[in-house]
Motif scaffolding. Sequence first.
Motif, PDB file in Angstrom:
ATOM      1  N   GLU A  54      33.217 -46.002  63.898  1.00 41.53           N
ATOM      2  CA  GLU A  54      32.501 -45.284  63.087  1.00 41.53           C
ATOM      3  C   GLU A  54      32.260 -43.780  63.598  1.00 41.53           C
ATOM      4  OE1 GLU A  54      27.666 -45.299  62.126  1.00 41.53           O
ATOM      5  OE2 GLU A  54      28.483 -47.163  63.253  1.00 41.53           O
ATOM      6  N   SER A  55      32.107 -43.503  65.069  1.00 45.77           N
ATOM      7  CA  SER A  55      32.150 -42.282  65.419  1.00 45.77           C
ATOM      8  C   SER A  55      33.382 -41.739  64.958  1.00 45.77           C
ATOM      9  CB  SER A  55      31.646 -42.322  66.848  1.00 45.77           C
ATOM     10  OG  SER A  55      31.925 -40.959  67.343  1.00 45.77           O
ATOM     11  N   TYR A  56      34.573 -42.309  65.344  1.00 46.96           N
ATOM     12  CA  TYR A  56      35.874 -41.712  64.856  1.00 46.96           C
ATOM     13  C   TYR A  56      35.996 -41.244  63.428  1.00 46.96           C
ATOM     14  CZ  TYR A  56      40.778 -41.589  64.832  1.00 46.96           C
ATOM     15  OH  TYR A  56      42.467 -41.292  64.629  1.00 46.96           O
ATOM     16  N   PHE A  57      35.542 -42.097  62.595  1.00 43.20           N
ATOM     17  CA  PHE A  57      35.922 -42.220  61.230  1.00 43.20           C
ATOM     18  C   PHE A  57      34.955 -40.654  60.660  1.00 43.20           C
ATOM     19  CE2 PHE A  57      35.240 -44.370  57.082  1.00 43.20           C
ATOM     20  CZ  PHE A  57      36.226 -43.665  56.405  1.00 43.20           C
ATOM     21  N   GLY A  58      33.781 -40.631  61.264  1.00 47.47           N
ATOM     22  CA  GLY A  58      32.918 -39.353  60.918  1.00 47.47           C
ATOM     23  C   GLY A  58      33.850 -38.199  61.322  1.00 47.47           C
ATOM     24  N   GLN A  59      34.355 -38.105  62.309  1.00 48.15           N
ATOM     25  CA  GLN A  59      35.150 -36.951  62.811  1.00 48.15           C
ATOM     26  C   GLN A  59      36.380 -36.598  62.066  1.00 48.15           C
ATOM     27  OE1 GLN A  59      34.888 -36.272  67.133  1.00 48.15           O
ATOM     28  NE2 GLN A  59      33.787 -38.059  67.145  1.00 48.15           N
ATOM     29  N   VAL A  60      37.081 -37.662  61.726  1.00 43.16           N
ATOM     30  CA  VAL A  60      38.340 -37.755  60.901  1.00 43.16           C
ATOM     31  C   VAL A  60      38.063 -37.093  59.583  1.00 43.16           C
ATOM     32  CG1 VAL A  60      40.023 -39.154  59.652  1.00 43.16           C
ATOM     33  CG2 VAL A  60      39.537 -39.582  62.069  1.00 43.16           C
ATOM     34  N   ARG A  61      36.846 -37.680  59.127  1.00 41.99           N
ATOM     35  CA  ARG A  61      36.634 -37.002  57.518  1.00 41.99           C
ATOM     36  C   ARG A  61      36.085 -35.438  57.864  1.00 41.99           C
ATOM     37  NH1 ARG A  61      33.235 -42.073  56.547  1.00 41.99           N
ATOM     38  NH2 ARG A  61      31.543 -41.125  57.789  1.00 41.99           N
ATOM     39  N   THR A  62      35.829 -35.148  58.698  1.00 41.28           N
ATOM     40  CA  THR A  62      35.494 -33.830  59.088  1.00 41.28           C
ATOM     41  C   THR A  62      36.932 -32.968  58.974  1.00 41.28           C
ATOM     42  OG1 THR A  62      33.352 -33.889  60.291  1.00 41.28           O
ATOM     43  CG2 THR A  62      34.575 -31.846  60.625  1.00 41.28           C
ATOM     44  N   VAL A  63      37.807 -33.432  59.812  1.00 39.79           N
ATOM     45  CA  VAL A  63      39.252 -32.849  59.906  1.00 39.79           C
ATOM     46  C   VAL A  63      39.763 -32.619  58.477  1.00 39.79           C
ATOM     47  CG1 VAL A  63      41.558 -33.090  60.881  1.00 39.79           C
ATOM     48  CG2 VAL A  63      39.475 -33.319  62.363  1.00 39.79           C
ATOM     49  N   ALA A  64      39.764 -33.963  57.735  1.00 44.36           N
ATOM     50  CA  ALA A  64      40.269 -34.038  56.591  1.00 44.36           C
ATOM     51  C   ALA A  64      39.645 -33.065  55.469  1.00 44.36           C
ATOM     52  CB  ALA A  64      39.921 -35.538  55.878  1.00 44.36           C
ATOM     53  N   SER A  65      38.604 -32.805  55.693  1.00 44.76           N
ATOM     54  CA  SER A  65      37.981 -31.823  54.726  1.00 44.76           C
ATOM     55  C   SER A  65      38.286 -30.192  55.067  1.00 44.76           C
ATOM     56  CB  SER A  65      36.485 -31.932  54.734  1.00 44.76           C
ATOM     57  OG  SER A  65      35.802 -33.001  54.392  1.00 44.76           O
ATOM     58  N   ALA A  66      38.608 -30.339  56.387  1.00 37.10           N
ATOM     59  CA  ALA A  66      38.931 -28.667  56.707  1.00 37.10           C
ATOM     60  C   ALA A  66      40.349 -28.537  56.445  1.00 37.10           C
ATOM     61  CB  ALA A  66      38.901 -28.719  58.346  1.00 37.10           C
ATOM     62  N   LEU A  67      41.139 -29.744  56.274  1.00 32.93           N
ATOM     63  CA  LEU A  67      42.660 -29.474  55.781  1.00 32.93           C
ATOM     64  C   LEU A  67      42.576 -29.569  54.286  1.00 32.93           C
ATOM     65  CD1 LEU A  67      44.481 -31.616  58.519  1.00 32.93           C
ATOM     66  CD2 LEU A  67      43.953 -29.193  58.402  1.00 32.93           C
ATOM     67  N   GLY A  68      41.484 -29.774  53.575  1.00 34.77           N
ATOM     68  CA  GLY A  68      41.810 -29.655  51.890  1.00 34.77           C
ATOM     69  C   GLY A  68      41.677 -31.101  51.499  1.00 34.77           C
ATOM     70  N   ILE A  69      41.465 -32.102  52.038  1.00 29.84           N
ATOM     71  CA  ILE A  69      41.538 -33.446  51.710  1.00 29.84           C
ATOM     72  C   ILE A  69      40.079 -34.115  51.345  1.00 29.84           C
ATOM     73  CG2 ILE A  69      42.285 -36.004  52.342  1.00 29.84           C
ATOM     74  CD1 ILE A  69      44.391 -34.457  54.269  1.00 29.84           C
ATOM     75  N   ASP A  70      40.283 -34.719  50.203  1.00 36.04           N
ATOM     76  CA  ASP A  70      38.946 -35.449  49.613  1.00 36.04           C
ATOM     77  C   ASP A  70      38.614 -36.541  50.627  1.00 36.04           C
ATOM     78  OD1 ASP A  70      36.843 -36.150  48.350  1.00 36.04           O
ATOM     79  OD2 ASP A  70      37.961 -36.937  46.531  1.00 36.04           O
ATOM     80  N   ALA A  71      37.689 -36.463  51.511  1.00 38.91           N
ATOM     81  CA  ALA A  71      37.495 -37.632  52.204  1.00 38.91           C
ATOM     82  C   ALA A  71      36.249 -38.441  51.819  1.00 38.91           C
ATOM     83  CB  ALA A  71      36.938 -36.979  53.569  1.00 38.91           C
ATOM     84  N   CYS A  72      35.988 -38.371  50.494  1.00 37.08           N
ATOM     85  CA  CYS A  72      34.751 -39.107  49.634  1.00 37.08           C
ATOM     86  C   CYS A  72      35.335 -40.633  49.511  1.00 37.08           C
ATOM     87  CB  CYS A  72      34.209 -38.481  48.720  1.00 37.08           C
ATOM     88  SG  CYS A  72      33.477 -36.886  49.405  1.00 37.08           S
ATOM     89  N   SER A  73      34.460 -41.576  49.790  1.00 42.62           N
ATOM     90  CA  SER A  73      34.794 -42.775  49.313  1.00 42.62           C
ATOM     91  C   SER A  73      35.928 -43.323  49.610  1.00 42.62           C
ATOM     92  CB  SER A  73      34.725 -43.055  47.473  1.00 42.62           C
ATOM     93  OG  SER A  73      33.489 -42.494  47.305  1.00 42.62           O
ATOM     94  N   GLN A  74      36.475 -43.168  50.898  1.00 40.74           N
ATOM     95  CA  GLN A  74      38.007 -43.565  51.332  1.00 40.74           C
ATOM     96  C   GLN A  74      37.566 -44.454  52.724  1.00 40.74           C
ATOM     97  OE1 GLN A  74      41.127 -40.933  51.651  1.00 40.74           O
ATOM     98  NE2 GLN A  74      40.580 -39.680  49.774  1.00 40.74           N
ATOM     99  N   SER A  75      38.243 -45.421  52.759  1.00 41.98           N
ATOM    100  CA  SER A  75      38.142 -46.191  54.111  1.00 41.98           C
ATOM    101  C   SER A  75      39.067 -45.193  55.289  1.00 41.98           C
ATOM    102  CB  SER A  75      38.810 -47.655  53.884  1.00 41.98           C
ATOM    103  OG  SER A  75      40.440 -47.386  53.573  1.00 41.98           O
ATOM    104  N   LEU A  76      39.013 -45.754  56.582  1.00 45.05           N
ATOM    105  CA  LEU A  76      39.654 -45.300  57.746  1.00 45.05           C
ATOM    106  C   LEU A  76      41.162 -45.077  57.488  1.00 45.05           C
ATOM    107  CD1 LEU A  76      39.532 -43.476  59.970  1.00 45.05           C
ATOM    108  CD2 LEU A  76      39.082 -45.698  61.516  1.00 45.05           C
ATOM    109  N   PRO A  77      41.652 -46.452  57.212  1.00 48.55           N
ATOM    110  CA  PRO A  77      43.229 -46.251  57.180  1.00 48.55           C
ATOM    111  C   PRO A  77      43.791 -45.706  55.977  1.00 48.55           C
ATOM    112  CG  PRO A  77      42.158 -48.473  57.545  1.00 48.55           C
ATOM    113  CD  PRO A  77      40.841 -47.795  57.261  1.00 48.55           C
ATOM    114  N   THR A  78      43.060 -45.711  54.844  1.00 51.55           N
ATOM    115  CA  THR A  78      43.474 -44.684  53.518  1.00 51.55           C
ATOM    116  C   THR A  78      43.592 -43.304  53.887  1.00 51.55           C
ATOM    117  OG1 THR A  78      42.755 -46.268  52.087  1.00 51.55           O
ATOM    118  CG2 THR A  78      42.958 -44.099  51.126  1.00 51.55           C
TER     119      THR A  78
END
Length: 704
Positions: free
Chosen positions: A251-275
Amino acid sequence: MDRQTGDEDWDVFISYSRSDADVLEPLVPALRRRGLRVFVDDTSVEDFAGITATISHALARSKALLALYSQEYPRRRACQWELTYAFLAGQREGDPRRRVLVINPEQSADHVHPLELRDARHWPGIRGEAAAELLADRVTSYVKDLKGPLGGTPGPANLRWLPAPIPSGSRRFTGRLAEQWHLHTALHRHRAPLVSQAGHGRTAVVRGMPGIGKSLLVQEYALQFAPSFPGGIYWFDLHDVGCDAPDRTLESYFGQVRTVASALGIDACSQSLPTLLSHLAVALGERDKPCLWVLDGVPDGLSREQLALLHGPHMLTATLLTTRSRHYGSSTEALDLGPLPDADAYDLLTSRRRPTSPAERLAADEVLRDLGGHPLALDLVAERMLHEDLSRLRRLLHSNTTDVLLRWERASSPQRSAVRAPLSSTLLPRSIKARTAANDILRVLAIVHPATLGEGPLEQTLALVDGLRPAEAAHRVAEGTNTLIGDGIVRPSTPDAHAWSVHPLVARAVRRHDEDVARQEDLRQALLHTLVQSLPAPILESRNTPTTAQEYPVRSQSPASSNDVERAVAFDLQVELALRVGVQPLAEGQGSLREALTSLHSLFTTARDGLHRLGANASASRLPQLVASLVNDQLRPFLSTWHPALEVHEAARPDTMSIIEHERRWEHAAEMRNALSALRGPLTDITTALGELSGADLLAAGTE
């Protein structure tokens, strides 16, 4: 001094250990006869001092570094700084080997780090004038094709570090250069498969006890070797998850991965961690640049599937984990981070204020032994040394009142301010109050510290204290040690051994935080009974019958005395003697004579305290005679001769020279080592006699 000053450019910078200077004698003139401008620094640069301004300037203006890579070379910090400088300069040009030439005088290349240099062809040494002339021709031919100098070291200004911010590094980081090269080699083994003998590259794990410096080591590695990862550093902090809640890790990792994805221009909303990781893999692949994926503070208890999700999502990502748990590392390369070496530990302890008298230096050596090379504890004491006497700090360190090891801890919420908490509570990841299998084993290991104890006596102790059947005791020991291995607070005597010990600060933490003193006493008596009790009669009748595997074998004959206090005192003194340099030989050219004196001097306190415990029973015991022989006939004459002699020499140490180097230049060093060697026989005899009283043959255990 074999160098010039000013802004002159250099063709070759010679990097070498001072102990190998004679090997270079025929080479340097040969290089200069060919018109090469050669920089050779023959000043005494301390192993744990940073690279000097002169050296840094000369490196920046040199075209190539020629490293005399002997077995001693990687042990010298100045050499490692120089090598790292040139390595990174070449890496900026696309080939880390381009600016580094290696002379390897050893029979193998196993000591050469990083792996890229091990994979390169080496000059096998300089044997005579002819070899020096031939090597000079090769170096001249190689250097003429290099364009421009190495230049300044790259900074982290353009480094991508997500989630931000980029750390600035620690001013107190000391040593660990060999460990950084180890990590670099582990993460890049796939680039040199022909010379790689372990691991597959791209993944490594740093394991170690709390506060030993895992996160700081990896942070320093990431900052120093950032040019190796132009795609960026991705740092995921999992420390707040807690060792008792591994399920919250993802859960903690997922939240930080979403931050990284957003910084790289990836839409992180409504996606599972594997996706989301799949989308990141595509983005990183399109950038086509190597990057570093760091998982800092991975808790114990994760499944293989959960661990797989923590790894970098693309082949371009090198994955680096830090964890307390020894359960991770079977499928990847593990670096078990231990205490700082004595020289680096001393440098950290005295970083704020250097001792100014022999008495202060002696106190510093004693504190070094007490803290066991633990970087965080050393730094905490160093901070207090600015305003407090070190001898007083040491007394407080061993008291049960004021705790001198207090560290700042982050607030649990934004509304709260940071607080100072005892380091000892950090070393124990869970409460020590309960009577669990892990806590009982920890109590027993704290009792016998600094000795190592095997699963045999542990099982017998728990069986005796709780009336367990052998199978039940074995299950409790297996359960408890498995928990402690996951916590990272027990150390195996060897990687595959079923025998453990604890760090001195862990033993201290147990004593300070365990409120169940009755349980401690029950376990102490059960352990003592296990170690000294004679074996059952049926076993005694057959001398060839094997006993249960134990770290300390129990004697088959009856103990010399039925007095439990006498046995306990004899055992304590025997443990101290068996582990001191008086009984354990000091290898030629290794160790510190001052530490040897300090170690032997501490036996006075152990002997005195033991006689106090013996009390009224002393008149009927053989133990006082042994103590008198130890103190008056052996220790006092030796210490009264060599302590003042070494103290006079230490007082003349220049500030620019390390303590160890100054000690090795002492004209009486060899004579004292011989006297120390002669002391070993009498001390061994006394240790054996103490074993007859306690019933535990520690010397025999150490030679098996």
